[in-house]
Design an enzyme around this catalytic site. Structure first.
Site, mmCIF file in Angstrom:
data_model
loop_
_atom_site.group_PDB
_atom_site.id
_atom_site.type_symbol
_atom_site.label_atom_id
_atom_site.label_comp_id
_atom_site.label_asym_id
_atom_site.label_seq_id
_atom_site.Cartn_x
_atom_site.Cartn_y
_atom_site.Cartn_z
ATOM 1 N N ARG A 94 28.808 -35.552 14.985
ATOM 2 C CA ARG A 94 27.579 -35.298 14.235
ATOM 3 C C ARG A 94 26.740 -36.557 14.233
ATOM 4 N NH1 ARG A 94 28.623 -30.705 14.738
ATOM 5 N NH2 ARG A 94 28.783 -29.035 13.184
ATOM 6 N N GLU A 141 17.851 -33.231 14.248
ATOM 7 C CA GLU A 141 17.847 -32.597 15.567
ATOM 8 C C GLU A 141 16.729 -31.565 15.627
ATOM 9 O OE1 GLU A 141 22.648 -32.983 16.523
ATOM 10 O OE2 GLU A 141 21.787 -31.022 16.050
ATOM 11 N N HIS A 145 22.599 -31.201 21.624
ATOM 12 C CA HIS A 145 23.703 -30.604 20.864
ATOM 13 C C HIS A 145 24.243 -29.358 21.577
ATOM 14 C CE1 HIS A 145 25.485 -30.194 16.534
ATOM 15 N NE2 HIS A 145 26.355 -29.836 17.458
ATOM 16 N N ILE A 146 24.744 -29.575 22.782
ATOM 17 C CA ILE A 146 25.184 -28.459 23.625
ATOM 18 C C ILE A 146 26.677 -28.535 23.941
ATOM 19 C CG2 ILE A 146 22.950 -27.944 24.658
ATOM 20 C CD1 ILE A 146 23.731 -29.711 27.050
ATOM 21 N N GLY A 147 27.430 -29.218 23.062
ATOM 22 C CA GLY A 147 28.859 -29.370 23.306
ATOM 23 C C GLY A 147 29.585 -28.061 23.541
#
Length: 328
Positions: free
Chosen positions: A244, A273, A292-294
C-alpha cells in the site's frame, strides 16, 4: 435488480472505474440478485431488507455505519483482495456481520508483479524503452548500465502468502533472500526458499540490494519506511512496493531518490491513487510506476470472484466461511 428469488447482494454498480467486472456479472447472477448502490439509494425501504451480503470490488461500496444500519438482513461483507485497511472490522463485527477476503487468489499475480517491477527497475526497462523509441536517439551507448539481479540480496518485508510467493520466484534468480515479518516462518518453509529471518528490520534494510514491501497497511505499518529507514539502505538499493502507498513516507522517498540516498524505486501503489499530475514522483527517471495492477490478470480476478461467491454462499447457508477474517 435481478431475480427476486435469489439472495440479495449489494454491489457498487456495473459501470465506471469502481463497477464490478463485466465478465463476472453473468456468473454472479446465477447465484444472487445483484442490487446496486443506486438501487439502494433510490429505494432503501424496499431494497435494504433484501440485501444479505456486500460484494466489495475496488474498495467499493464503502461500508460505514449508515450503510450497515440500512441493511438489517446483512450477514457478510465479502472483500476482493487481501488488503482490509479500508474496512472498519470492529464496526462491522458490532453489527454481527462476518468479513471474508481473498488472499490466496491474488498471491501469484501480485508476486509476479513484484518481480516484474524489481526486474524493470534493476534493468531500467522503462528508461530503455523511452530511449529506444525516442525520435532524438541517434545511437545506443555501451555505458548505459543497469543492475544485476542474479546473485543479489532481496529483503522482503511481509512474508505472508504474497511475500512467500515472491521468495519462490526470487530463488530461481539465485537471489539471497532475507525477510522481516511479524511472525517467523517455520524452518522448513525458510529452507524451501532459502530465506533468512531478520528479527530487526534495520538489519534487512542495511544488507539488501532490493527491498520489497509485501505487507498489509495497519496503524503499526503506516509510514514504516521513512527518512531514517531509507538512509539505512544501500545507496545502490532499489525499493519495490506492492503493498500500500501509505507504507512509505512519500516525501522522504522523493528526497531519497533526488539526492541519491537510494538508487531507484518501483511502485505499484501510491497515496493517493492516482497521484496528482504535478507530483514529483511522476517526474523522476529513477521511478517506475504502475497503476495498482498487482492482481490485474483475468485468471486472478476470476478466482477472486469465485472465492467471494463461495464465501457468501457459505455464510448464507450457515457453513464455515472460506477466508473468514477474524478480529485479533
Amino acid at each position: 435488480m435481478g431475480d427476486q428469488d435469489l439472495p440479495g447482494v449489494l454491489v457498487s454498480g456495473f459501470e465506471g472505474p469502481s463497477g464490478i467486472c463485466k465478465d463476472h456479472v453473468g456468473e454472479l447472477q446465477k447465484h444472487f440478485n445483484l442490487i446496486t448502490m443506486q438501487d439502494l439509494l433510490e429505494n432503501k425501504t424496499q431494497a435494504g431488507p433484501k440485501i444479505q451480503a456486500v460484494y466489495i470490488w475496488n474498495r467499493k461500496p464503502v461500508v460505514d455505519q449508515e450503510l450497515l444500519q440500512s441493511l438489517p438482513a446483512l450477514k457478510i461483507v465479502a472483500n476482493a483482495g487481501a488488503g482490509l485497511d479500508h474496512l472498519d472490522l470492529k464496526l462491522i463485527a458490532s453489527f454481527g456481520v462476518k468479513v471474508a477476503n481473498t488472499p490466496q487468489a491474488v498471491s501469484n499475480a501480485t508476486a509476479d508483479m513484484g518481480m516484474a517491477l524489481l526486474l524493470a527497475a534493476a534493468r531500467r526497462v522503462v528508461e530503455g524503452h523511452q530511449l529506444a523509441t525516442s525520435p532524438d536517439t541517434k545511437n545506443f551507448s555501451t555505458n548505459w548500465l543497469g543492475q544485476e539481479v542474479t546473485g543479489s540480496t532481496l529483503g522482503i518485508i511481509g512474508m505472508g502468502s504474497i511475500g512467500y510467493k515472491v521468495a519462490q520466484r526470487a530463488r530461481a534468480f539465485e537471489m539471497n533472500i532475507l525477510y522481516h515479518n511479524r511472525k517467523r516462518r517455520k524452518s522448513e518453509e525458510e529452507e524451501a526458499v532459502g530465506a533468512t529471518y531478520c528479527e530487526r528490520l534495520d538489519d534487512l534494510l542495511q544488507r539488501s540490494d532490493f527491498v520489497m514491501l509485501a505487507l498489509s497497511l495497519t496503524p503499526q505499518t503506516q509510514r514504516l519506511i521513512g527518512r531514517r529507514e531509507l538512509r539505512l539502505m544501500k545507496p545502490t538499493a532499489i525499493l519495490v512496493n506492492i503493498g500500500r502507498g501509505l507504507l512509505v513516507d512519500q516525501d522522504a522517498l522523493v528526497e531519497a531518490l533526488q539526492t541519491g540516498v537510494i538508487r531507484a524505486a518501483a511502485l505499484d501503489v501510491s497515496h493517493p491513487e492516482p497521484l496528482p499530475r504535478d507530483h514529483p514522483l511522476l517526474k523522476l527517471k529513477n521511478v517506475t510506476l504502475t497503476p495498482h495492477i498487482g492482481s490485474a490478470t483475468h485468471q486472478a480476478r476470476w478466482q477472486i470472484m469465485e472465492n467471494l461467491v463461495g464465501s457468501i454462499l457459505a455464510s448464507l447457508n450457515g457453513l464455515p466461511i472460506p477466508n473468514e477474517v477474524l478480529l485479533k
